[in-house]
Design an enzyme around this catalytic site. Structure first.
Site, short mmCIF file in Angstrom:
data_model
loop_
_atom_site.label_atom_id
_atom_site.label_comp_id
_atom_site.label_asym_id
_atom_site.label_seq_id
_atom_site.Cartn_x
_atom_site.Cartn_y
_atom_site.Cartn_z
N ARG A 144 -14.41 1.14 5.73
CA ARG A 144 -13.43 0.16 5.26
C ARG A 144 -12.32 -0.03 6.31
O ARG A 144 -12.03 0.88 7.08
CB ARG A 144 -12.80 0.62 3.95
N CYS B 123 0.82 -1.22 0.00
CA CYS B 123 0.00 0.00 0.00
C CYS B 123 0.85 1.27 0.00
O CYS B 123 1.69 1.45 0.88
CB CYS B 123 -0.90 -0.04 1.24
N GLU C 66 -4.96 7.61 9.25
CA GLU C 66 -4.73 8.52 8.11
C GLU C 66 -3.21 8.72 7.95
O GLU C 66 -2.57 9.33 8.80
CB GLU C 66 -5.45 9.85 8.37
N VAL D 87 -5.27 0.14 5.96
CA VAL D 87 -3.94 0.38 6.50
C VAL D 87 -3.48 1.72 5.94
O VAL D 87 -3.92 2.10 4.85
CB VAL D 87 -2.93 -0.72 6.07
N1 LIG Z 1 -6.58 7.84 3.63
C1 LIG Z 1 -5.97 6.63 3.89
C2 LIG Z 1 -6.11 5.65 2.74
C3 LIG Z 1 -5.57 4.30 3.09
C4 LIG Z 1 -6.03 3.23 2.09
O1 LIG Z 1 -6.84 3.48 1.21
N2 LIG Z 1 -5.48 2.01 2.23
C5 LIG Z 1 -5.88 0.91 1.38
C6 LIG Z 1 -4.69 0.14 0.85
S1 LIG Z 1 -3.78 0.98 -0.38
C7 LIG Z 1 -6.65 -0.12 2.18
O2 LIG Z 1 -6.26 -0.47 3.29
N3 LIG Z 1 -7.72 -0.66 1.61
C8 LIG Z 1 -8.47 -1.74 2.20
C9 LIG Z 1 -9.89 -1.74 1.73
O3 LIG Z 1 -10.31 -0.77 1.11
O4 LIG Z 1 -10.56 -2.73 2.02
C10 LIG Z 1 -4.53 6.92 4.23
O5 LIG Z 1 -3.83 7.59 3.46
O6 LIG Z 1 -4.10 6.49 5.28
#
Ligand SMILES: N[C@@H](CCC(=O)N[C@@H](CS)C(=O)NCC(=O)O)C(=O)O
Length: 365
Positions: A150, A46, A168, A153
């Site tokens: 959601r 990620c 965040e 991470v």
């Molecule tokens: N705003 C968040 C976005 C984090 C994010 O989108 N992480 C994705 C991985 S790239 C995630 O964990 N996705 C899991 C899901 O959507 O189920 C940040 O920058 O910390």
């Protein structure tokens, strides 16, 4: 089932707002700075979590804040961790410097099947020695049994109150950079400041458009559910890569006139996006650019050109960060990056075949 990522009728991808946004400081009523109190849950795949790993290394916090690495395969129930067993206690201080590379692909099933006997143990994932959880979702439910967004991470977890400090990444890296942990780190890290006051507004300005058009831009292109949205977004991504290329070209040309073309050591020591030093702006841009040729070109269809073929100044900047800074190289795991995207996004790549190229993952300096 293949999950839809574009969540409105227009077919456009919208990123959710992070739910937990606390901070750590001596004045905070709950979250005070301490050694071994906070724990990071990350994915090596990620780009948002990757920011926190790089910052943790650059700030010398690897022995202050521990890390658990989720498995690269994201399924319908979210991220998972290696099954905890009786040995889990012993792994409490297992704090990989970052990279768990050198993994052979041969032992990973198409959906990341591994067991604790697997030869890929610790390569695909690590344990959760803090909560012994096997799903990231358990952290979120522990904090809030009614949590309904959601399970993303990175997560910065407080082992004392069993609460999420922040999920965040932009905020987590500011916390790690803030100096609140300075008393626990080696002296040589105390001067590291990725957001020096004199560059703060330039960094914020750069981060702002890079986030919307490049970091998140590749997702908006890749998760688009109709060609009109895709075409608009992919064009936008490349328009902004052109802008970064022009900034870095100007910087490079100025450094060449200052030091001479042959003094690459002096040039590279100052070859960064904002100012003449390594800043948060480089950290945040890097995690997208290092994934660009290996994944975003083919998987997210961002294929007008590659970084290595179309953007010589960005490519040099990328290789300088990767090869000359351990915090970047040791936290970059091309196996996790490639396997995660190509085998988790079933809607984009239904057969889960992971392209072997490009070769190499990143060029040499
Ligand atoms: N705003 C968040 C976005 C984090 C994010 O989108 N992480 C994705 C991985 S790239 C995630 O964990 N996705 C899991 C899901 O959507 O189920 C940040 O920058 O910390």
């Amino acid at each position: 089932m293949s999950k839809k990522w574009a969540d409105d009728e227009s077919g456009a991808f919208k990123r959710q707002v992070s739910s937990f946004q606390e901070t750590i400081s001596t004045n905070h009523p709950v979250f005070k700075p301490a050694k071994n109190r906070y724990w990071l849950y990350v994915s090596l795949a990620c780009p948002w979590a990757h920011r926190t790993l790089i910052t943790r290394c650059l700030k010398g916090l690897t022995s202050v804040i521990g890390v658990s690495i989720v498995h690269w395969h994201l399924d319908e129930k979210g991220w998972r961790l290696l099954a905890s067993d009786k040995n889990a206690e012993d792994t409490r201080f297992y704090q990989p410097a970052g990279g768990i590379s050198g993994a052979s692909r041969d032992h990973s099933g198409p959906h990341g099947e591994i067991s604790n006997e697997s030869s890929r143990m610790f390569e695909d994932s690590s344990f959760d020695p803090i909560n012994h959880f096997e799903r990231l979702s358990q952290l979120y439910y522990k904090q809030d049994p009614n949590y309904s967004a959601r399970f993303t991470v990175p997560v910065l977890w407080d082992t004392q109150t069993h609460k999420i400090v922040s999920n965040e990444s932009a905020q987590i890296i500011r916390i790690l950079n803030s100096g609140v942990f300075d008393e626990f780190v080696d002296n040589k890290f105390k001067d590291v400041n990725l957001v020096p006051p004199e560059l703060e507004s330039a960094i914020d300005e750069f981060n702002g458009w890079v986030y919307d058009n490049i970091n998140n831009g590749v997702y908006k292109a890749g998760f688009a559910e109709n060609p009109i949205v895709y075409e608009k977004e992919v064009t936008n991504v490349f328009r902004h890569l052109d802008k970064v290329e022009a900034i870095l070209k100007e910087k490079y040309d100025n450094l060449v006139s200052q030091y001479g073309r042959d003094d690459s050591k002096s040039i590279l020591a100052k070859y960064y996006t904002v100012g003449n030093q390594l800043t948060e702006a480089d950290v945040r841009l890097y995690t997208t650019i290092v994934r660009f040729d290996p994944v975003y070109v083919q998987h997210f269809k961002c294929n007008f050109t590659t970084i290595r073929d179309g953007y010589p100044h960005i490519n040099l900047w990328l290789k300088n960060l990767y090869w000359n800074h351990d915090a970047f190289k040791l936290t970059t795991d091309f196996d996790h990056i490639k396997l995660h995207y190509t085998r988790s996004h079933v809607r984009i790549n239904p057969l889960g075949i992971t392209p072997l190229g490009p070769k190499p993952d990143i060029g040499s300096l």
